[in-house]
Structure formats: structure tokens, C-alpha cells
Design an enzyme around this catalytic site. Structure first.
Site: not given
Length: 409
Positions: A79, A174
Site C-alpha cells: 500500500d 502498513e
């Protein structure tokens, strides 16, 4: 064989922003686009790989040198930060960089200036990959993803390369502090692991912030401004007042090293009600606790001044400092140091002024320090990564794997 540059460019072309407002896992469906791609690429290279319902890709390369070497893992997150757009990324490739300023966008005049970022000069003569000044780049952490996949490609193409069991992990979310919330450490099967999620070449980190997010809500009282005297409570102004009670010197722009901070990251509001979002960070657990208590004291003062219920604080834990979980296994740091030195890299062991999936994984029983991925200026339009840094990171991965195997032959 695909070059690491081509691989990186393919990965950054996929929009994978995580969504802090979502309660799903992963927080955004678009992250699965890249996660599926990675699973399929691992399978195509002959690596056993799965993608589970929570968005975790796990791959395994069996040992080819017996069963004495421990399983070692390498992990990166797919991400990108919600702080800047991750859609329609158009990277610029600056070959044989001349050491000067780089104009990113002619329309806005946005540029990478050596006056602001003198470390750019360290990469003179190299190939820099930058944004076009309208989005982030995604080197955090698609550089790490590309480096791991590049190392896997090498291993699968060179059966003579001696290695123990290798575990590969790719995670979502994350950037919003939920990267390994449902990660199955036992299923992953590694004894030790490394996240490839650091910055400049040579960075090696096994200390990170203790981290929390905080939301301050202000309840105001909206009265017609023509008749507001002595009656109106402007939630926006009261929230600004509360923010002003926090120590200015403990803002990110005035801190470094082991300094912690309060960082206001978002605001929305009207006269009637307002919300202020913060992240709170400190390496020291006592100071971390003091910061959380200070924010509550500021709210208590506001309530004393304007009335109970005016200010409320909600604090959520994100991760803790992994130092105490990694230090008992210091040989994994020593191997990373030797792996870098083998490539002519001077290791720079430092505390992470942030966090990685490795912090939570370390507390889940998987000691997991962090290694450089090569990028700079993460989370914004000024992000860039030198190609040579990614190439070196991939070689460091191979060197670590070789050291674990060599030790156990």
C-alpha cells in the site's frame, strides 16, 4: 529476465492507497490488484505462493542445502500512503543525474532542489526515478517489493545459489498501522525476517517509535453571529486553542534522532463541532506515556474553561518499539551488517523515525529488523529513489540468505 527498474515501474503503476476510514481488511480493494499480481508472478517463477482473505501473500522457496539453516523471511508492504495521490503515477527517469536541481512539473514549478535536499548530490551520475510533481511515487514500499521479487527471480534462475528455507511476505495497510494485524506468523514459517522498508542506502534499523493515533473532538455552540456575544462557542477556534497548548518544539519539523513528537495530520469542522487528528510518537515508553497524558491534560483544561464535554480525546495504539524483541537475536543485525559491507555499503544503524510491519511482527514472535529500500521523501510529490540503491538492496537480500546458509552448512 526482467530488470528491477521495469519491475518497479510496473508495480507503481498500480494504485494501492490504503484507506484509514475503512474497517475492512485490506482497507481498499485496489491493493488486491497488486497482491494478486505478486502471487501470480511468484507462482510463474516456480515459488509456492498463496493469497489469503486478509490480503497477505506468502511464498516459500525450500532449502537446497539441507535442513540446518533457519527459515528467513523478507517482507514488504504494497500500500501507499493516503497523504498524497497514488493514482495515475507517471514516473520520470533521470539518467546520469548531474547533481543539480530537478524540475518535476513545468506547470507548477515544483522541483527537487539540492538546497532543500543536499543528499541528492550523493547520487550524481546515477539514475534517479522521480514523480511528475502531481502524485507520490510509491517507492514506499514498492521499491522493497521490487527488490524482494528481483532477488527471488535470481534465486529461481540460479539453482547453484545455496540457500536455506526462504519465506516471502507481502502485506496491505502498513501505512495506516494495520499491516500485520491478522498476519499468521506460524503459517508464514520464518524464524527470522527482515522488512525491506527503509530509506537511503545503508540504513539498518531495529528501534522504532512507540506509536498511537489520537482524535480530539470539540463540541461547540453555534449562535447567529449577530447575537453571539457571550453565547457562541466556536469549535474550530477552541480546537486551535487546544492545539496551541501542545509544545511547539515537539512538532516533527523541530525533532530528529530519538526525539518524539505530536503531529497534527488532519482537521475538519464547523462552528458547531470540529475534529482534529494526531499521531503521537516516542522511542522511550515513559515519554510516550507522558505525551498521551499531556494531550488528555490539554483536553481537561479546555473542559475546565468551556464546560465539561467540550473536548474529548480518543487514543488508539498502533505499534511499540521492537528493540527489546530484536536485541536478544542480535546475530540477525550482524548478518545484515556483513551483507551490506560485502557490497561496499557502509551500514548506518539508526532508530526508525516511523514504523514498519516488523515492529508488530517482532512482538508477535518474529524478530524483524528493517533494511533500506533506497527511497527518499516518502509520502509526497517530492519522493524519489535511485535505481542503484534498489539494485544494491536486492544484492543485500541475497547476501543475507547466503550468510544464513553458509553458517549452517
Amino acid at each position: 529476465m526482467e530488470t528491477i527498474l521495469d519491475r518497479f515501474l510496473r508495480y507503481v503503476a498500480v494504485d494501492t492507497q490504503s484507506d484509514p476510514e475503512s474497517e475492512s481488511q485490506p482497507s481498499s480493494e485496489r491493493q488486491l490488484d497488486l497482491l494478486r499480481m505478486l502471487r501470480d508472478e511468484l507462482l510463474a517463477m516456480g515459488v509456492e505462493a498463496t493469497l489469503d482473505e486478509y490480503g497477505y501473500v506468502m511464498g516459500t522457496i525450500p532449502s537446497n542445502c539441507g535442513d540446518k539453516a533457519p527459515a528467513v523471511g523478507f517482507i514488504a508492504h504494497v500500500d501507499t500512503s493516503p497523504d498524497a495521490s497514488g493514482a495515475d503515477i507517471k514516473p520520470q527517469i533521470i539518467r546520469n543525474y548531474d547533481g543539480g536541481d530537478i524540475l518535476l512539473n513545468k506547470e507548477t514549478g515544483l522541483a527537487l532542489k539540492t538546497e532543500d535536499f543536499p543528499e541528492m548530490k550523493d547520487y550524481t551520475g546515477q539514475t534517479l526515478i522521480t514523480t511528475d510533481g502531481t502524485t507520490l511515487l510509491g517507492a514506499d514500499d514498492k521499491a522493497g517489493v521490487a527488490e524482494i521479487m528481483d532477488a527471488v527471480q535470481y534465486i529461481m534462475a540460479h539453482p547453484e545459489f545455496r540457500h536455506g528455507p526462504i519465506k516471502i511476505g507481502f502485506t496491505p495497510d502498513e501505512e495506516i498501522g494495520r499491516g500485520v494485524a491478522k498476519f499468521d506468523v506460524a503459517k508464514f514459517g520464518a524464524k527470522y525476517a527482515y522488512t525491506m522498508d527503509g530509506g537511503a542506502v545503508g540504513e539498518l534499523e531495529y528501534e522504532n517509535f512507540n506509536a498511537a493515533s489520537a482524535t480530539v473532538r470539540i463540541q461547540g455552540r453555534n449562535i447567529h453571529p449577530g447575537y453571539a456575544k457571550g453565547k457562541m462557542l466556536n469549535a474550530i477556534l477552541i480546537g486551535m486553542e487546544l492545539n496551541g497548548l501542545l509544545p511547539v518544539e515537539q512538532r516533527p519539523e523541530f525533532t530528529d534522532g530519538y526525539d518524539g513528537f505530536f503531529h497534527i495530520v488532519g482537521f475538519s469542522g464547523t462552528v458547531e463541532e470540529a475534529s482534529f487528528s494526531y499521531i503521537i510518537r516516542d522511542h522511550d515508553m515513559k515519554l510516550f506515556g507522558d505525551k498521551k497524558a499531556m494531550l488528555q491534560k490539554c483536553a481537561d483544561f479546555i473542559n475546565l474553561k468551556y464546560g465539561q464535554g467540550t473536548a474529548s480525546v480518543e487514543i488508539k495504539h498502533q505499534y511499540y518499539n521492537m528493540k527489546k524483541e530484536v536485541e536478544p537475536h542480535y546475530h540477525i543485525i550482524e548478518k545484515a551488517v556483513k551483507a551490506m559491507e560485502t557490497e561496499g555499503i557502509k551500514p548506518h544503524i539508526q532508530p526508525i523515525r516511523g514504523g514498519t510491519d516488523g515492529a508488530n511482527l517482532s512482538f508477535m514472535g518474529l524478530p524483524c529488523p528493517n533494511i533500506f529500500a533506497g527511497g527518499h521523501n516518502f509520502h509526497g510529490k517530492l519522493e524519489y529513489v535511485p535505481l542503484e540503491s534498489m539494485e544494491k538492496a536486492s544484492k543485500v537480500i541475497l547476501n543475507i540468505i547466503g550468510l544464513f546458509a553458509e553458517e549452517n552448512l
